[in-house]
Design an enzyme around this catalytic site. Structure first.
Site, PDB file in Angstrom:
ATOM      1  N   SER A 141      70.928 -47.552  66.774  1.00  0.00           N
ATOM      2  CA  SER A 141      70.266 -46.994  67.964  1.00  0.00           C
ATOM      3  C   SER A 141      71.093 -46.026  68.681  1.00  0.00           C
ATOM      4  CB  SER A 141      70.848 -48.322  69.610  1.00  0.00           C
ATOM      5  OG  SER A 141      69.913 -47.972  70.183  1.00  0.00           O
ATOM      6  N   TYR A 154      77.280 -52.324  74.459  1.00  0.00           N
ATOM      7  CA  TYR A 154      75.897 -51.272  74.086  1.00  0.00           C
ATOM      8  C   TYR A 154      76.547 -50.179  72.550  1.00  0.00           C
ATOM      9  CZ  TYR A 154      71.394 -51.655  72.059  1.00  0.00           C
ATOM     10  OH  TYR A 154      70.658 -51.543  71.137  1.00  0.00           O
TER      11      TYR A 154
END
Length: 259
Positions: A141, A154
């Protein structure tokens, strides 16, 4: 060994489903993995088979090491080899740093980082044993470099997965095995059904390219990275975020000084 085979984790919907379909179109047989969405996995299976691909639908939670072992046992009961491993399965959870719990830390770490690590290891071992110069693609990501609120777990898990890509690529290179990563940004991953609104229209205007990414685009990037045209690419990352990490994109104000 016949047709090449791709094993794609988290491929019952969203980005993973897009990858599965595009790789099937490119001539790969496909192993579809799901955790909770078997019905959606079967829908993807039908689309993949319509492209002439042999398929297997394999359930399993990659945060559990026993599940990973079983998943690969089921995979090799159907396919004799793996040419492409796409580590796409993951979860996205956010919380303020001061409120993050050990349980949240553990599930994110075990799913988004540890699970992909050991899936990659299983696939790489098979490639080495069979003399296959395969490709392992890790879907990370743009959080691995960008900073957004409430992503103190995250973001680092994605950064760890990308760093792993670098290190493992170095060790696998002598076997002709390449490892690369793709870092998507805002991607159309929801269907707009009640309770799960399509947020893409609210963010697209803030991105330099003016739109969000489509799952099939990530799929085509995987096809390219797994192919001969990318044969000299390893240990690196392709960002697919429409320029979201470029400077001064909080608002799309390009050339505002001329107005």
């Amino acid at each position: 060994m016949g047709r090449p085979v791709a094993f794609i984790t988290g491929s019952s919907q969203g980005i993973g489903a897009g990858i599965a379909l595009e790789m099937a179109k490119a001539g790969y047989d496909i192993a579809i993995n799901y955790n909770t969405s078997k019905e959606k996995a079967l829908e993807v299976k039908a689309k993949v088979e319509a492209e002439g691909a042999k398929t297997a639908v394999i359930g399993g939670n990659i945060s559990k090491l026993d599940d990973i072992d079983r998943m690969f046992e089921e995979f090799f009961a159907v396919f004799s080899h793996v040419n492409v491993m796409v580590n796409n399965a993951g979860i996205t959870r956010f919380a303020p740093f001061l409120e993050t719990t050990p349980d949240m830390f553990e599930i994110l770490t075990n799913t988004d980082w540890r699970g992909s690590y050991f899936c990659a290891q299983k696939a790489a071992r098979s490639m080495v044993e069979n003399g296959i110069k395969g490709t392992i693609i890790n879907i990370t990501s743009n959080h691995q470099d960008g900073c957004w609120p409430q992503a103190s777990v995250y973001g680092p898990t994605k950064a760890a997965l990308n760093k792993f890509t670098h290190n493992a690529a170095l060790e696998l290179a002598p076997y002709g095995i390449r490892m690369v990563s793709i870092a998507p940004g805002y991607t159309r991953n929801r269907d707009g059904s009640p309770g799960r609104p399509d947020w893409t229209g609210r963010i697209a205007h803030r991105l330099p390219l003016g739109r969000v990414c489509e799952p099939w685009e990530v799929g085509r990037a995987c096809v390219f990275l797994a192919g001969e045209g990318a044969g000299y690419i390893t240990g690196t990352c392709i960002y697919m975020d429409g320029g979201a990490l470029l400077p001064v994109v909080a608002e799309n104000t390009f050339f505002s000084w001329d107005k």
